[in-house]
Scaffold this motif. Sequence first.
Motif, short mmCIF file in Angstrom:
data_model
loop_
_atom_site.label_atom_id
_atom_site.label_comp_id
_atom_site.label_asym_id
_atom_site.label_seq_id
_atom_site.Cartn_x
_atom_site.Cartn_y
_atom_site.Cartn_z
N THR A 153 14.53 14.46 4.21
CA THR A 153 13.55 15.64 3.51
C THR A 153 12.96 15.91 4.79
OG1 THR A 153 13.60 15.89 1.64
CG2 THR A 153 12.01 17.22 2.00
N TRP A 154 12.18 15.32 5.06
CA TRP A 154 10.98 14.78 6.56
C TRP A 154 12.37 15.04 8.14
CZ3 TRP A 154 7.17 16.99 8.60
CH2 TRP A 154 7.07 16.03 10.30
N GLY A 155 13.34 14.09 7.42
CA GLY A 155 14.24 14.90 8.60
C GLY A 155 13.96 13.20 9.95
N GLY A 156 13.77 12.02 9.32
CA GLY A 156 12.97 11.00 10.25
C GLY A 156 12.36 9.97 9.20
N ASP A 157 12.05 8.77 10.25
CA ASP A 157 11.88 7.63 9.53
C ASP A 157 10.64 7.66 9.16
OD1 ASP A 157 14.10 6.10 10.13
OD2 ASP A 157 13.83 5.29 11.53
N LEU A 158 9.98 7.15 7.99
CA LEU A 158 8.71 6.51 6.98
C LEU A 158 8.15 5.44 6.88
CD1 LEU A 158 8.67 9.83 5.35
CD2 LEU A 158 7.18 10.02 7.55
N ILE A 159 6.82 5.25 6.70
CA ILE A 159 6.39 4.37 6.59
C ILE A 159 4.90 4.04 5.58
CG2 ILE A 159 5.13 1.99 6.19
CD1 ILE A 159 6.83 1.78 9.79
N LEU A 160 5.11 4.47 4.58
CA LEU A 160 4.14 4.67 3.73
C LEU A 160 2.43 3.53 4.12
CD1 LEU A 160 2.20 6.24 1.43
CD2 LEU A 160 3.18 4.60 -0.06
N THR A 161 1.77 4.10 3.84
CA THR A 161 0.53 3.26 4.34
C THR A 161 -1.01 3.46 3.95
OG1 THR A 161 -0.56 5.19 5.89
CG2 THR A 161 0.22 3.44 6.81
N MET A 162 -1.72 2.94 3.13
CA MET A 162 -2.98 3.10 2.54
C MET A 162 -4.40 2.66 2.92
SD MET A 162 -3.49 1.84 -1.34
CE MET A 162 -4.74 0.45 -1.26
N LEU A 163 -5.25 2.87 2.65
CA LEU A 163 -6.72 2.48 3.03
C LEU A 163 -7.36 2.50 1.86
CD1 LEU A 163 -8.59 1.89 4.94
CD2 LEU A 163 -9.32 4.24 5.42
N SER A 164 -7.85 1.67 1.62
CA SER A 164 -8.59 1.77 0.17
C SER A 164 -9.94 1.98 0.54
CB SER A 164 -9.03 0.11 -0.42
OG SER A 164 -9.45 -0.21 -1.20
#
Length: 183
Positions: A170-181
Motif C-alpha cells: 500500500t505504501w510502496g516501500g519498506d517499513l519498520i514499526l517503532t514505538m516509544l513508551s
Amino acid sequence: MTIYELKPKRPFRRIDQKDIGKVFGSTDKLMNRITLKDFYNYSKIPNQDAIVLSIGGEIVVAITIQQISFKDLLQEYCGDAVGMPKKWELNEDDKCAYIDYLNKNSKSKHASDRISYGYFTLTEAINYCRKLSVKAVFLFSDGTDPDNLFNKFYKYMGFVKKSKRYFDATWGGDLILTMLSLV
C-alpha cells in the motif's frame, strides 16, 4: 479536529487552510506524494491533528498525530508488519498515538537544517502526545533506507523497533514499526 489545545512556545502550530498552497516537497519520492492539503484534510478527521513548524511564513516540517486504541492501531496499521512481538506491554484498550507522517520540506530555505527541525518537531509531537495521556507513540520508519533512519534518528529519540523491516504494498516501500513508551 482538535484533539488537544496546542499552546506552543516555539513556532509550532496547527496546520491552517491558508497553508495548502504553500511550496512544500520532500526529497523522498514516497513522502513527496503527501501534500499540505493532505495534512490539512487529515487534521479535519476526528481524533487526528496536523502540526507544522512555520518559520517566516514557510512550512518547514509537517507532522500528523492520531489518537487511537492499541487494538485499533494493530488492526488498522499493522496487519502486514512482520516479526512483531507476540506479547506486548500494552493492553487492547490502552490509548496510543500514531504518527502517520513526518515530512520535512526540502524546498524550504531552511532545508539545510531539516534534520534538526525534524528532531524539534518530533519532540514537540511527543510532548503533545504526553498531554493526551497516551501510553505509547507509534510510527513507521520508512523512506529509501528505514534501517538507517531508525538508527540515526528514531532510536536516538527513544523509539524501539517493534517489527522487522518489511515491504508494504500500500505504501510502496519498506517499513519498520517503532514505538516509544510514555509510561
